[in-house]
Each structure stands twice: as C-alpha cells, then as structure tokens.
Scaffold this active site. Structure first.
Site, mmCIF file in Angstrom:
data_model
loop_
_atom_site.group_PDB
_atom_site.id
_atom_site.type_symbol
_atom_site.label_atom_id
_atom_site.label_comp_id
_atom_site.label_asym_id
_atom_site.label_seq_id
_atom_site.Cartn_x
_atom_site.Cartn_y
_atom_site.Cartn_z
ATOM 1 N N ASN A 171 -3.037 9.191 4.913
ATOM 2 C CA ASN A 171 -1.873 8.387 5.279
ATOM 3 C C ASN A 171 -1.914 7.934 6.727
ATOM 4 O O ASN A 171 -1.037 7.199 7.158
ATOM 5 C CB ASN A 171 -0.587 9.214 5.104
ATOM 6 C CG ASN A 171 -0.048 9.099 3.701
ATOM 7 O OD1 ASN A 171 -0.486 8.263 2.937
ATOM 8 N ND2 ASN A 171 0.911 9.950 3.395
ATOM 9 N N HIS A 226 -5.818 -5.868 -2.878
ATOM 10 C CA HIS A 226 -6.645 -6.012 -1.672
ATOM 11 C C HIS A 226 -6.946 -7.476 -1.348
ATOM 12 O O HIS A 226 -7.815 -7.763 -0.550
ATOM 13 C CB HIS A 226 -7.953 -5.207 -1.815
ATOM 14 C CG HIS A 226 -7.752 -3.724 -1.713
ATOM 15 N ND1 HIS A 226 -8.764 -2.802 -1.919
ATOM 16 C CD2 HIS A 226 -6.649 -2.976 -1.425
ATOM 17 C CE1 HIS A 226 -8.290 -1.577 -1.772
ATOM 18 N NE2 HIS A 226 -7.009 -1.647 -1.474
ATOM 19 N N HIS A 264 0.813 4.362 -2.709
ATOM 20 C CA HIS A 264 0.655 5.763 -2.309
ATOM 21 C C HIS A 264 1.859 6.601 -2.745
ATOM 22 O O HIS A 264 1.707 7.744 -3.144
ATOM 23 C CB HIS A 264 0.439 5.875 -0.801
ATOM 24 C CG HIS A 264 -0.962 5.527 -0.382
ATOM 25 N ND1 HIS A 264 -1.583 6.092 0.695
ATOM 26 C CD2 HIS A 264 -1.861 4.666 -0.904
ATOM 27 C CE1 HIS A 264 -2.815 5.594 0.818
ATOM 28 N NE2 HIS A 264 -3.002 4.717 -0.133
ATOM 29 N N ARG A 294 0.831 -1.205 0.000
ATOM 30 C CA ARG A 294 0.000 0.000 0.000
ATOM 31 C C ARG A 294 0.874 1.267 0.000
ATOM 32 O O ARG A 294 0.586 2.241 -0.695
ATOM 33 C CB ARG A 294 -0.915 -0.008 1.227
ATOM 34 C CG ARG A 294 -1.797 1.212 1.314
ATOM 35 C CD ARG A 294 -2.961 1.003 2.264
ATOM 36 N NE ARG A 294 -3.808 2.183 2.304
ATOM 37 C CZ ARG A 294 -3.952 2.967 3.370
ATOM 38 N NH1 ARG A 294 -3.305 2.699 4.502
ATOM 39 N NH2 ARG A 294 -4.730 4.024 3.317
#
Ligand code: HEM
Ligand code: NAG
Ligand code: NAG
Ligand code: NAG
Length: 328
Positions: free
Chosen positions: A91, A191, A63, A59
């Site tokens: 975040n 995911h 980002h 993840r």
C-alpha cells in the site's frame, strides 16, 4: 462514445445476508436522496484540481475489495493497537489524493445526512464516477454496504498480486474470489490510466536476467525500454519517479492498454504477460480490437467487484469518519 448503461446485470437486488439488508440502487432514497449528486460534485472538483486522483481511487477501490471485501477497510488508519491494511508494504504508494477524495465526500455527506452513508459506498460510487469522467463506461452501483469492523496489514499480501507474479498465480488468485480469466483480463484494463513507480518494473529494464546493466526484457518494444531506462535512471536515489501505465493515452479511459500490449508497450511484467499467455491472450486481442467489448466487460466486472464480500446489517457499521472505527 456515449456511456454504456448496463442495468440488465443487476436489476434484482443481491442479498449478502438477511433480505432486509439487501443492497439496492435506491438504498438511500429516503435517508439521503442527494447522495449520488453530492459524491459526484466532490469527485468532479477533486479530479479537475488534481488529475491524478481518479486513477488513484480506482486502485484504492480494487485494493479495498480484494482484501476482505468492499468494506472501506483500506481507509482505516493505523493506531497504537492495530497496524491497518493501508500500512501494508504493498500500500506504500496508494495516493493520498484518493483518500482525500473520499474524506471530502464523507464530510459533505455528513452535513446533509449525518451518519447515514457508509464509506464503502462512497468509495464504490466515487470509483464509478471517476471511470466515467475519464471516458470509461458508466454502470449502476448497488448501495447499502456497511463499513468493516477490522482492518489488518497482515491480510493484504495474500490477497493482492505483485508485478513479478506468474499468470498462473494471478489466474488462481482471481478464481479464488470467483472471477474468471475473462474478467481478470477485462478488469486489468484499469491500467489504461495512472502511474507506476520505476521500482515496480525496474527488473524488466535494468540487468534483465543478469544480462548486463542495460539488458531489458525482450518482450518489450526496444525504444520503449530505452526511454524507460532514461526516465528511471535515478530511481534508486529518487524512488518517487513514476511513469504512465499507458504511454499512448495516459489520462483517458480507453482500450489503448490492450493495443499497447500487442506492441510490447506494457509497463508491468504482469501486464505484458497477459498478451503472451494462451489463456489470457485471446481476450487481450478482442479488447484491443473492440473498445465496446472492453467497456461492456469492464463495466460488468466492476459491478461484480463492487459487491464482492460486502458487509450488510450487523456485519458492519456506518463509520462517522472513514479512517477510524466508531468505537475508538
Ligand atoms: C492483477 C494484478 C495487478 C497487479 C500485479 C497490479 C499492480 C499494480 C502496480 C504495481 C501499480 C503501480 C503502483 C505504483 O507504483 O504506485 C498499479 C497501479 C494501478 N493499478 Fe494495478 N495491479 C493489478 C490489477 C489492478 C486492477 C484489477 C485494478 C483496478 C480495477 C488496478 C488499478 C490500478 C490503477 C488505476 C493504477 C494506477 C494508480 C495511480 O496512478 O495512482 N490494478 N497496479
Ligand atoms: C516479488 O517481489 C517481492 C518484493 O517486491 C518479493 O518479496 C518476492 O519474493 C518476489 N517474488 C518472486 C516470485 O520473485
Ligand atoms: C464489438 O463488441 C460488441 C459488444 O460485444 C459487439 O456487439 C460488436 O459486434 C463488436 N464489433 C465488432 C466489429 O466485432
Ligand atoms: C496512503 C497511505 O496511507 N500510505 C501509507 C502506506 O504505508 C506506509 C508505511 O507504513 C505509510 O507511511 C503510508 O502513509
């Protein structure tokens, strides 16, 4: 299943600026020949001692890349002069263990080949290693990214989506960065590992559409929705409560994410909508039926993500510490 090697996709170098600054798999061949082994050792040890690290770093990498390119801008700490990306609201839950894995790899590399390997490269390689360690596909990573010279919290929100976003919005966001609908669906398969905090999906399981305290989103499997209501009952008092993104095989990188979506077992609203929207649903069907097809597309899209907006040459630097610019 054996890891799939997709060398055909990036056999030639991708030049982001002058030719001499091109990325390549051999970038550290003479300056730090052990780079891949060193990162892989750190990653393996970290994942074994703390099994939630892998999903966290995957993840973190997403980002990093979606906000101003894969340039380790997400790793910089806020200081008196600047509120950095990692301190943007979205975040908040980026896990400390993921940052720690990069710091450990950097520390090990600084001993072997000081001031040579960028933090952006470490994050890209560590992500790939975690994916394959968790059972996902293996894919080559081009090297030679430079670390960013800036990182600002304000740049985060417009570049990432929230779970309450529409598919229109997400398709447009990905398109704006050159990613197709197919690539969007393939990369969302990330995911299949990790957690989400109750607050990220509470509006699906409590008072959905103002239908009463226990009203839930009718696109959810009812047994699943009720189990989540129990797990999240105290989430307002305890916002750290989180549940698995993939309830069936939470620690395994597989195509279960898509199979779940077909049964109403998607956790985030945006996940479940991928199975309903006519643009995205066909790909969900393909990946649910065929893990090989998912792994191929996921590996391809991760390679594409890993060169998105990279900085080379004088567009960046090799940070001595991943959490601070060299001039501070
Ligand atoms: C496109 C829309 C996306 C949305 C709206 C979204 C949203 C979220 C949210 C809300 C969480 C839960 C965070 C938490 O509560 O701690 C999460 C977790 C996660 N996301 Fe996404 N995500 C998206 C795409 C992606 C992509 C493209 C990747 C990777 C390539 C990714 C990888 C992950 C991983 C691995 C986790 C689990 C993190 C952990 O266990 O620490 N996501 N995502
Ligand atoms: C989605 O949620 C965020 C906060 O998590 C909120 O600021 C935003 O207004 C919401 N957007 C929509 C379209 O509901
Ligand atoms: C699954 O996908 C792979 C890769 O796209 C393809 O070669 C294979 O024929 C597919 N298998 C089935 C049963 O459709
Ligand atoms: C992992 C990490 O650095 N998270 C930060 C995200 O932003 C919040 C709010 O500013 C910080 O407190 C966290 O430390």
């Amino acid at each position: 299943m054996a890891p799939i090697l997709l060398l055909l996709f990036f056999t030639t170098t991708v030049s982001a600026s002058p030719a001499s600054d091109a990325l390549s798999v051999d970038y550290y061949k003479s300056s730090c020949p052990q780079v891949l082994d060193i990162i892989s050792d750190v990653v393996t040890t970290k994942q074994i001692t703390n099994p939630t690290t892998g999903a966290g770093i995957l993840r973190l990498f997403f980002h990093d890349c979606f906000v101003s390119g894969c340039d380790a801008s997400v790793l910089v700490s806020t200081n008196h002069f600047n509120r950095a990306e990692r301190d943007a609201d979205i975040n908040l839950s980026l896990p400390g263990d993921a940052f720690d894995a990069v710091v450990r790899a950097k520390t090990a590399l600084e001993l072997h080949c000081p001031e040579v390997v960028s933090c952006a490269d470490i994050l890209a390689v560590a992500t790939r290693d975690f994916v394959s360690m968790l059972g996902g596909p293996f894919y080559p990573i081009l090297l030679g990214r430079k670390d960013s010279l800036s990182s600002t919290a304000a740049s985060v929100e417009p570049n990432l989506a929230r779970p309450n976003a529409s598919i229109d919005h997400i398709v447009a966001l990905f398109a704006s960065k050159g990613f197709t609908v197919r690539e969007l669906v393939a990369i969302s398969g990330a995911h299949t590992v990790g957690f989400s905090h109750c607050g990220e999906y509470a509006d699906r399981i409590f008072n959905f559409n103002e239908g009463g305290p226990l009203a839930f989103d009718s696109s959810m499997n009812p047994t699943y929705a009720q189990a989540l209501q129990k797990a999240c009952a105290d989430y307002l008092k305890n916002p750290t409560i989180a549940t698995f993104n993939d309830i069936m095989t939470p620690g395994k990188f597989d195509n279960m994410y898509y199979r779940n979506l077909l049964r109403g077992l998607g956790l985030l609203a945006t996940d479940q909508k991928l199975a309903a929207d006519p643009r995205t649903a066909p790909f969900v069907g393909v990946y649910a039926a065929n893990q090989t097809a998912f792994f191929e597309d996921f590996a391809y899209t991760m390679q594409k993500l890993s060169v998105y907006g990279v900085k080379t040459g004088r567009q960046g630097e090799v940070r001595r510490r991943c959490d601070a610019f060299n001039n501070l």
